[in-house]
Design a protein around this motif. Structure first.
Motif, PDB file in Angstrom:
ATOM      1  N   PHE A  11       4.685  43.619 -14.088  1.00 20.08           N
ATOM      2  CA  PHE A  11       5.166  44.781 -13.414  1.00 20.08           C
ATOM      3  C   PHE A  11       5.482  44.255 -12.121  1.00 20.08           C
ATOM      4  O   PHE A  11       5.715  45.101 -11.135  1.00 20.08           O
ATOM      5  N   ILE A  12       5.639  42.817 -11.731  1.00 14.46           N
ATOM      6  CA  ILE A  12       5.979  42.284 -10.389  1.00 14.46           C
ATOM      7  C   ILE A  12       7.869  42.826 -10.226  1.00 14.46           C
ATOM      8  O   ILE A  12       8.103  42.710 -11.110  1.00 14.46           O
ATOM      9  N   ASP A  13       8.080  43.457  -9.090  1.00 10.00           N
ATOM     10  CA  ASP A  13       9.429  43.719  -8.757  1.00 10.00           C
ATOM     11  C   ASP A  13       9.972  42.599  -7.977  1.00 10.00           C
ATOM     12  O   ASP A  13       9.559  42.543  -6.839  1.00 10.00           O
ATOM     13  N   TRP A  14      10.784  41.903  -8.766  1.00  8.63           N
ATOM     14  CA  TRP A  14      11.166  40.465  -8.340  1.00  8.63           C
ATOM     15  C   TRP A  14      12.173  40.800  -7.013  1.00  8.63           C
ATOM     16  O   TRP A  14      12.073  39.904  -6.160  1.00  8.63           O
ATOM     17  N   ASN A  15      12.904  41.842  -7.082  1.00 13.69           N
ATOM     18  CA  ASN A  15      13.695  42.109  -6.158  1.00 13.69           C
ATOM     19  C   ASN A  15      13.132  42.347  -4.683  1.00 13.69           C
ATOM     20  O   ASN A  15      13.486  41.922  -3.622  1.00 13.69           O
ATOM     21  N   VAL A  16      12.042  43.200  -4.901  1.00 11.19           N
ATOM     22  CA  VAL A  16      11.365  43.651  -3.525  1.00 11.19           C
ATOM     23  C   VAL A  16      10.524  42.501  -3.232  1.00 11.19           C
ATOM     24  O   VAL A  16      10.393  42.060  -1.851  1.00 11.19           O
ATOM     25  N   SER A  17      10.047  41.698  -4.035  1.00 13.39           N
ATOM     26  CA  SER A  17       9.257  40.461  -3.789  1.00 13.39           C
ATOM     27  C   SER A  17      10.012  39.261  -2.786  1.00 13.39           C
ATOM     28  O   SER A  17       9.692  38.808  -2.016  1.00 13.39           O
ATOM     29  N   ALA A  18      11.372  39.221  -3.418  1.00 13.61           N
ATOM     30  CA  ALA A  18      12.253  38.568  -2.994  1.00 13.61           C
ATOM     31  C   ALA A  18      12.607  38.830  -1.360  1.00 13.61           C
ATOM     32  O   ALA A  18      12.616  37.904  -0.365  1.00 13.61           O
ATOM     33  N   ARG A  19      12.924  40.132  -1.195  1.00 13.33           N
ATOM     34  CA  ARG A  19      13.101  40.460  -0.122  1.00 13.33           C
ATOM     35  C   ARG A  19      12.093  40.463   1.223  1.00 13.33           C
ATOM     36  O   ARG A  19      12.530  40.156   2.475  1.00 13.33           O
ATOM     37  N   PHE A  20      10.864  40.640   0.603  1.00 10.94           N
ATOM     38  CA  PHE A  20       9.656  40.773   1.753  1.00 10.94           C
ATOM     39  C   PHE A  20       8.888  39.251   1.680  1.00 10.94           C
ATOM     40  O   PHE A  20       8.318  38.989   2.537  1.00 10.94           O
ATOM     41  N   GLY A  21       9.210  38.371   0.745  1.00 11.83           N
ATOM     42  CA  GLY A  21       8.931  37.011   0.911  1.00 11.83           C
ATOM     43  C   GLY A  21       7.407  37.016   0.253  1.00 11.83           C
ATOM     44  O   GLY A  21       6.770  35.804   0.345  1.00 11.83           O
ATOM     45  N   HIS A  22       6.812  37.789  -0.299  1.00 10.09           N
ATOM     46  CA  HIS A  22       5.552  37.845  -1.157  1.00 10.09           C
ATOM     47  C   HIS A  22       5.579  38.897  -2.183  1.00 10.09           C
ATOM     48  O   HIS A  22       6.372  39.950  -2.088  1.00 10.09           O
ATOM     49  N   PRO A  23       4.799  38.894  -3.254  1.00 12.85           N
ATOM     50  CA  PRO A  23       4.940  39.644  -4.415  1.00 12.85           C
ATOM     51  C   PRO A  23       4.626  41.207  -4.196  1.00 12.85           C
ATOM     52  O   PRO A  23       3.493  41.574  -3.531  1.00 12.85           O
TER      53      PRO A  23
END
Length: 292
Positions: A55-67
């Motif tokens: 359930f990790i949101d990879w788009n949001v994680s990439a935007r903020f630099g952490h999961p």
């Protein structure tokens, strides 16, 4: 006939009792027993150890630099329909209460359990005809209106047709719903309509009966009348064989009802007017929540 003051008092008593039961006993069990329609996305939050990596949101994680993890919630809103038998046989009762009185309490508990879980609740009152229909809604005022109707409604007809009630339910309810059928089930022609309902809806029968439906007292010669047909006959209750046959007929009919519900893929509970319905309901709710 209850007076206005008596109705208000009775409604208040049922509200207090039902709220106490739903708050302390049934709320969690009801919620777990009747699942929502699925899960819907609610929000994202920072990933915490133990979160499911699926359930990790990879788009949001990439935007903020952490999961970040996606959070989901149950799509809870359900519709609960109460199919209430108000035929003449529901007025029978010899020990603690009439069948109608027990059905009224059960409906109040179910209705308050539903709105406590943000579900909608409606009612179909039936005899051998549809006597009244209350469309499903939410809210305390709606449930209080239902309780007042349960206490005051008087049927126009006296006989029973469970299939009539189920057909009306099938035709008036499009989405999958939870249906409680509350009756003594003194009607043998509902098997096919129940099968149809059971394929689409979650149907639970609650068979309400009185002690004297099962056991005749040794009281000598009695003149009895069928409340729904008006047929009158004399019964010698001092005859052991008469009492035995009467009890065996009750058990045979009970087994037939069980078989009908089993074949339709539906549940059936049995409640006697002088027994504790709270334990029966709680056991049913808890049992439903156990993994198969």
């Amino acid at each position: 006939m209850l007076t206005t003051v008596e109705i208000i008092k009775k409604v208040r008593e049922l509200e207090i009792k039902s709220k106490r039961l739903t708050r302390h006993i049934f709320t969690g069990e009801y919620h777990s027993a009747f699942k929502g329609r699925g899960m819907s996305f609610r929000e994202v939050r920072e990933y915490s150890p133990g979160d499911d990596i699926r359930f990790i949101d990879w788009n949001v994680s990439a935007r903020f630099g952490h999961p970040f993890s996606k959070l989901f919630e149950e799509e809870r809103e359900l519709t609960v329909m109460l199919l209430v038998d108000i035929s003449a046989s529901s007025l029978f009762g010899t020990v603690y209460a009439r069948k109608k009185d027990l059905i009224t309490e059960l409906c109040a508990v179910m209705a308050f359990s539903a709105i406590n879980n943000n579900d909608k609740v409606g009612v179909i009152f039936f005899s051998d005809k549809i006597e009244r229909y209350i469309p499903p809604k939410k809210g305390r005022e709606h449930v209080l209106y239902i309780v007042r109707e349960l206490l005051t409604i008087r049927p126009v007809h006296v006989k029973t047709s469970i299939s009539e009630a189920i057909r009306f339910f099938n035709n008036s309810t499009r989405q999958k719903s939870i249906a409680f059928i509350l009756s003594d089930f003194l009607d043998e022609k509902f098997e096919e309509s129940l099968k149809v309902a059971g394929k689409k809806h979650d149907v639970i029968g609650i068979k309400v009966y009185d002690k004297m439906d099962m056991i005749l007292p040794a009281a000598g010669l009695l003149e009895v009348e069928d409340a729904e047909t008006g047929e009158v006959q004399w019964i010698d209750t001092s005859d052991y064989l008469v009492r035995t046959n009467y009890q065996q007929a009750f058990f045979a009919f009970t087994e037939k009802c069980k078989t009908i519900f089993l074949k339709a893929g539906c549940d059936l509970l049995h409640m006697r007017t002088d027994e504790d319905y709270v334990k029966i309901l709680q056991k049913f709710f808890v049992g439903r929540n156990r993994p198969a």
